[in-house]
Design a protein around this motif. Structure first.
Motif, PDB file in Angstrom:
ATOM      1  N   SER A 178     -11.112  -6.053   1.816  1.00 16.29           N
ATOM      2  CA  SER A 178      -9.777  -6.053   2.424  1.00 16.29           C
ATOM      3  C   SER A 178      -9.877  -5.956   3.942  1.00 16.29           C
ATOM      4  N   CYS A 179      -8.937  -6.558   4.614  1.00 11.44           N
ATOM      5  CA  CYS A 179      -8.815  -6.431   6.063  1.00 11.44           C
ATOM      6  C   CYS A 179      -8.618  -4.953   6.421  1.00 11.44           C
ATOM      7  N   GLU A 180      -9.321  -4.500   7.429  1.00 12.31           N
ATOM      8  CA  GLU A 180      -9.289  -3.068   7.756  1.00 12.31           C
ATOM      9  C   GLU A 180      -7.890  -2.568   8.085  1.00 12.31           C
ATOM     10  N   ASN A 181      -7.074  -3.398   8.682  1.00 13.43           N
ATOM     11  CA  ASN A 181      -5.718  -2.967   9.049  1.00 13.43           C
ATOM     12  C   ASN A 181      -4.867  -2.612   7.836  1.00 13.43           C
ATOM     13  N   ARG A 182      -5.211  -3.131   6.669  1.00 18.15           N
ATOM     14  CA  ARG A 182      -4.435  -2.808   5.471  1.00 18.15           C
ATOM     15  C   ARG A 182      -4.515  -1.318   5.148  1.00 18.15           C
ATOM     16  N   PHE A 183      -5.636  -0.687   5.459  1.00 19.90           N
ATOM     17  CA  PHE A 183      -5.800   0.724   5.125  1.00 19.90           C
ATOM     18  C   PHE A 183      -4.879   1.610   5.962  1.00 19.90           C
ATOM     19  N   ARG A 191      -0.020   3.942  -4.490  1.00 21.88           N
ATOM     20  CA  ARG A 191      -0.781   4.943  -5.241  1.00 21.88           C
ATOM     21  C   ARG A 191      -2.055   4.336  -5.819  1.00 21.88           C
ATOM     22  N   PHE A 192      -3.137   5.059  -5.689  1.00 17.46           N
ATOM     23  CA  PHE A 192      -4.410   4.604  -6.238  1.00 17.46           C
ATOM     24  C   PHE A 192      -4.289   4.329  -7.733  1.00 17.46           C
ATOM     25  N   GLU A 221      -6.348  13.731  -5.737  1.00 14.94           N
ATOM     26  CA  GLU A 221      -5.629  13.672  -7.010  1.00 14.94           C
ATOM     27  C   GLU A 221      -5.282  12.210  -7.283  1.00 14.94           C
ATOM     28  N   PRO A 222      -5.850  11.601  -8.354  1.00 16.96           N
ATOM     29  CA  PRO A 222      -5.727  10.154  -8.526  1.00 16.96           C
ATOM     30  C   PRO A 222      -4.317   9.656  -8.785  1.00 16.96           C
ATOM     31  N   HIS A 223      -3.442  10.491  -9.360  1.00 13.37           N
ATOM     32  CA  HIS A 223      -2.092  10.043  -9.684  1.00 13.37           C
ATOM     33  C   HIS A 223      -1.203   9.955  -8.448  1.00 13.37           C
ATOM     34  N   THR A 224      -1.421  10.815  -7.462  1.00 14.34           N
ATOM     35  CA  THR A 224      -0.518  10.889  -6.313  1.00 14.34           C
ATOM     36  C   THR A 224      -1.150  10.437  -5.002  1.00 14.34           C
ATOM     37  N   SER A 225      -2.472  10.377  -4.934  1.00 12.55           N
ATOM     38  CA  SER A 225      -3.128  10.014  -3.675  1.00 12.55           C
ATOM     39  C   SER A 225      -3.011   8.530  -3.398  1.00 12.55           C
ATOM     40  N   ALA A 226      -3.074   8.193  -2.124  1.00 12.84           N
ATOM     41  CA  ALA A 226      -2.917   6.807  -1.700  1.00 12.84           C
ATOM     42  C   ALA A 226      -4.189   6.005  -1.932  1.00 12.84           C
ATOM     43  N   LEU A 227      -4.009   4.713  -2.092  1.00 15.99           N
ATOM     44  CA  LEU A 227      -5.151   3.800  -2.163  1.00 15.99           C
ATOM     45  C   LEU A 227      -5.986   3.925  -0.895  1.00 15.99           C
ATOM     46  N   ARG A 228      -5.339   4.135   0.231  1.00 12.10           N
ATOM     47  CA  ARG A 228      -6.062   4.312   1.496  1.00 12.10           C
ATOM     48  C   ARG A 228      -7.080   5.445   1.402  1.00 12.10           C
ATOM     49  N   ASN A 490      -3.981  14.797   0.342  1.00  9.73           N
ATOM     50  CA  ASN A 490      -3.517  13.643   1.107  1.00  9.73           C
ATOM     51  C   ASN A 490      -2.891  12.637   0.154  1.00  9.73           C
ATOM     52  N   ILE A 491      -1.599  12.799  -0.111  1.00 10.08           N
ATOM     53  CA  ILE A 491      -0.918  11.969  -1.109  1.00 10.08           C
ATOM     54  C   ILE A 491      -0.395  10.678  -0.467  1.00 10.08           C
ATOM     55  N   VAL A 492       0.171   9.812  -1.308  1.00 14.81           N
ATOM     56  CA  VAL A 492       0.721   8.556  -0.831  1.00 14.81           C
ATOM     57  C   VAL A 492       1.809   8.818   0.213  1.00 14.81           C
TER      58      VAL A 492
END
Length: 612
Positions: A178-183, A191-192, A221-228, A490-492
Motif C-alpha cells: 500500500s502507498c504509505e500515505n494510506r496509513f 477496523r483491522f 485489540e483486533p476488534h477495535t484497533s485500526a488497520l493503521r 490505539n483504536i480506530v
C-alpha cells in the motif's frame, strides 16, 4: 568556484555556527513520570550534558509498567525477594528506538541490549489437544511468503484451513504494498477486524492469527484497533523476523537487574539528574503567556503538597489515564491539540506470575519451543513466557526461600471479557471475581488448553510455589475490581485525538506512548520514541541541534517499492489498492475480485508472481 558551491559552503558554515553556539545546559527541566518515557527523556538530556534535570515519579520505584515488583514477605534468610512483573517483557524484532537506548546502557563487559535472547519458535495450544510449535525461519521476504503459501504442516495441525492461510497472506501483501500515505489517512478509519473480514474466517484463524498476535505480541485489540495500527505492525513484524530471525526477544533475567537498574545507574553516572520518588502530579497551571506557571505534587508518604514554579521547561511523561483528569478548560484553551486527550481509551493487560517449585513438564514432549506459549482458545487471550528457558545461568537459589526453580509469567489480556463457563469464573468477567478466583480462572484456562502441561486445579500446588498477581489489579471490600495501570489502546479513528510531543504551551512537551509516533501502539518502543520527539523539540528550541536524538523511520525492503509506487498512483486517482476487494473464499469460488488480483500477480516478475 561556481555560485552553487559557494552558496553551499556559506550555508554549511552558518549551520555549524548555529549548532556550535554556547547553550545554557543548566536550564531547569522538570520531567513528570519515571517510566520508560521519563527515563528515556532524562537519559537523552544527561547524555547531552544537561545538568539540572528533575524527575518526579508517583511510586517508590522507577520503571513504570516495565518495573519488576517485589513479592511482599517473600525474601527469606537474607535472600532477595521474588520479583513479579506488571506483564512479561518482550522486544519484537522491529523495535529500533528502545534498542539504541539499551545499546547505550553498559552491562558488565557488554550492554543491556545484548542481554536479550531470541526464540525462533512459538508454542501454540490447540484447544485441549496436542500443542504445536510454529517456526520462524531465517529467509528472504519471498521465501517466507512462499513458505506460508505452501501451507506447512504446522498450520494444518492447528486447524487452519489452507484457504484461510492463503487469504491472510493476500491481506498481508495488500498492506505491505500500500502507498504509505494510506496509513496516515484511510487506514486509520478502518477496523483491522473488518479489513480481514474476520467474521468469515474459522475460529482457529481468528484466535491464532488475529486475536493472539494482536493482544499477546502487539498489545492491541483486533476488534477495535485500526488497520493503521495492527496491520502495519503485523507486516513489519513478519518482515523483520524473516530478515533478522526471531519474532521476539526476551531478557535473560529480571527486568530490574538486566535493564532498569543498570539504566538508572548509567543516568546517575552521567550526572545532572535528580529523582524525586512518591511525588504524584496534582495540577497543571497555565499563565496568560501560554506557558506553564506551576505544577503541584502530592507526596504519597506524608500527603504534603509542593509546588514547582521555577522550571524553564516541563516534560509530561505519564500514562494517558493519569493525565486525563488533569486537563482543565484552561489547558484545552491554551493547547487545542490536548483538548481531546479525554477521548483516548485504554484496556486491561496485566501480569500473573506462577513461581514454580517444580518445572512444568514441557520436557516430556517434543516441543521445539518451550519459551513463548500462546493459549490460542483461552477466553482471556492468555499468553506466557516460561522464563527458565531464557534465564540461563540465573541462580534461583538466591531468591525467596531458595526453593523456587522457575517462573511461568502470564499476560492476561482480556479479563474484562467473560471467562470460561467450565472454570471458577463460570463465565463472569474478571471484574466480578475475588483475587483467588481470578488466579484460579487463569490456571483453569491454561489447563483446558494444555492439560498435559498444567494439571487440574486440585494439583496445581504440585508445581506452584507462589502465584503473584500484578498489584495494580485491586480487589475491594465491596466486591468491585479496579486496574490502576491499564494499557493505552490505539483504536480506530484515535490518531486525530493524539497530541504531538510539542504543544501550543510554550514550555510544555509530552513524552509517552500515547503521543503520535511511527510505532502507533502502547509499548516501550512507543514510549521511547515519544521521548525522542519531545527532546528533539526541546533541544531545537534551545538551538542545541548538533546532536539531536535519532528517529528511525521504517524502511521498506526494495521488493515492495514498485507495487507501493503503483498504489500511490492509484490513490491519486481515488482507487483502493489492487486486491482490496478480495474476501475469504473468493479463491475457492474464483470470483471476479480474485480473478483480477490473480491477473495482476501473473504480470509481475518478482516474488509475488507465483504465490497462489
Amino acid at each position: 568556484m561556481n555560485s552553487f558551491v559557494l552558496t553551499l559552503l556559506i550555508l554549511c558554515s552558518i549551520a555549524l555556527m548555529v549548532s556550535s553556539k554556547d547553550v545554557d545546559k543548566n536550564k531547569k527541566i522538570i520531567i513528570v513520570g519515571g517510566g520508560i518515557a521519563g527515563l528515556s527523556s532524562a537519559h537523552l538530556l544527561a547524555e547531552r550534558g544537561y545538568t539540572n534535570i528533575h524527575v518526579y515519579e508517583r511510586t517508590k520505584v522507577l520503571g513504570g509498567k516495565a518495573r519488576s515488583i517485589a513479592v511482599p514477605d517473600s525474601a527469606k534468610d537474607g535472600r532477595e525477594p521474588l520479583l513479579g512483573e506488571h506483564g512479561y517483557r518482550i522486544f519484537p524484532a522491529m523495535y529500533k528506538h528502545i534498542r539504541e537506548t539499551m545499546e547505550n546502557i553498559p552491562f558488565k563487559d557488554s550492554n543491556v541490549w545484548k542481554q536479550l535472547v531470541s526464540d525462533e519458535w512459538l508454542l501454540l495450544s490447540n484447544n485441549g489437544s496436542a500443542a504445536h510449535s510454529l517456526p520462524v525461519p531465517h529467509a528472504s521476504i519471498g521465501s517466507w511468503l512462499a513458505y506460508i503459501s505452501k501451507f506447512p504442516k504446522e498450520m494444518r495441525s492447528l486447524g487452519i484451513p489452507k484457504e484461510d492461510m492463503e487469504y491472510i497472506l493476500q491481506r498481508i501483501l495488500v498492506i505491505a504494498e500500500s502507498c504509505e500515505n494510506r496509513f496516515q489517512w484511510e487506514y486509520d478509519h478502518i477496523r483491522f477486524w473488518d479489513y480481514m473480514s474476520a467474521d468469515q474466517l474459522t475460529e482457529a484463524t481468528q484466535n491464532i492469527f488475529l486475536r493472539l498476535i494482536s493482544t499477546g505480541i502487539l498489545a492491541a485489540e483486533p476488534h477495535t484497533s485500526a488497520l493503521r495500527t495492527i496491520g502495519l505492525l503485523i507486516v513489519r513484524m513478519f518482515i523483520k523476523m524473516t530478515m533478522d530471525g526471531g519474532m521476539v526477544q526476551s531478557l535473560n533475567g529480571p527486568t530490574n537487574t538486566q535493564f532498569l537498574h543498570p539504566w538508572v545507574e548509567e543516568i546517575n553516572r552521567l550526572g545532572g539528574v535528580k529523582f524525586h520518588l512518591e511525588e504524584e502530579l496534582q495540577s497543571i497551571v497555565v499563565n496568560q503567556d501560554q506557558k506553564i506557571a506551576s505544577l503541584s505534587f502530592k507526596n504519597r508518604n506524608n500527603s504534603q503538597i509542593s509546588q514547582i514554579d521555577d522550571a524553564d521547561d516541563y516534560i509530561i511523561a505519564i500514562p494517558v489515564e493519569k493525565l486525563q483528569p488533569l486537563i482543565t478548560t484552561q489547558i484545552r484553551e491554551a493547547a487545542p491539540s490536548m483538548a481531546n486527550i479525554h477521548k483516548l481509551t485504554f484496556n486491561n493487560q496485566n501480569g500473573l506470575q506462577f513461581f514454580l517449585k517444580k518445572p512444568l513438564p514441557f520436557d516430556k514432549f517434543d516441543y521445539k519451543s518451550k519459551g513463548h506459549v500462546a493459549f490460542s482458545y483461552s477466553k482471556w487471550a492468555i499468553s506466557a513466557i516460561n522464563q527458565v528457558e531464557f534465564w540461563k545461568g540465573y541462580d534461583w537459589s538466591k531468591i525467596g526461600d531458595g526453593s523456587v526453580v522457575g517462573i511461568f509469567s502470564v499476560d492476561v489480556s482480556e479479563w474484562n471479557k467473560p471467562g470460561d463457563l467450565g472454570c471458577p469464573s463460570k463465565g463472569r468477567t474478571g471484574y466480578s471475581l475475588t483475587k483467588n478466583e481470578f488466579i484460579s480462572e487463569v490456571w483453569c484456562q491454561m489447563h483446558k488448553a494444555m492439560p498435559h502441561i498444567f494439571p487440574e486445579q486440585e494439583r496445581w500446588f504440585d508445581y506452584v510455589h507462589t502465584p503473584f498477581l500484578d498489584p495494580d489489579v485491586e480487589f475491594h471490600a465491596d466486591g468491585s475490581v479496579s486496574n490502576l495501570e491499564p494499557l493505552f489502546l490505539n483504536i480506530v479513528n484515535a490518531t486525530q485525538f493524539q497530541p504531538n510531543a510539542t504543544t501550543e504551551i510554550k514550555n510544555l512537551y509530552l513524552a509517552s506512548d500515547f503521543v503520535r509516533s511511527e510505532t502507533a501502539v502502547a509499548c516501550m518502543e512507543a514510549a521511547n520514541e515519544g521521548a525522542r520527539h519531545a527532546i528533539r523539540a526541546l533541544l531545537t528550541k534551545y538551538e542545541d541541534t548538533s546532536n539531536l536524538p535519532q528517529l528511525y523511520k521504517w524502511k521498506w525492503p526494495i521488493e515492495f517499492l514498485p507495487a507501493q509506487q503503483l498504489d500511490c498512483a492509484r490513490r491519486k486517482m481515488g482507487l483502493m489498492p489492487i486486491g482490496w476487494d478480495v474476501k475469504p473464499h473468493d479463491q475457492r469460488h474464483n470470483t471476479a475480485a480474485w480473478q483480477e488480483y490473480k491477473a495482476y500477480l501473473s504480470q509481475r516478475h518478482d516474488f509475488a508472481a507465483n504465490l497462489f
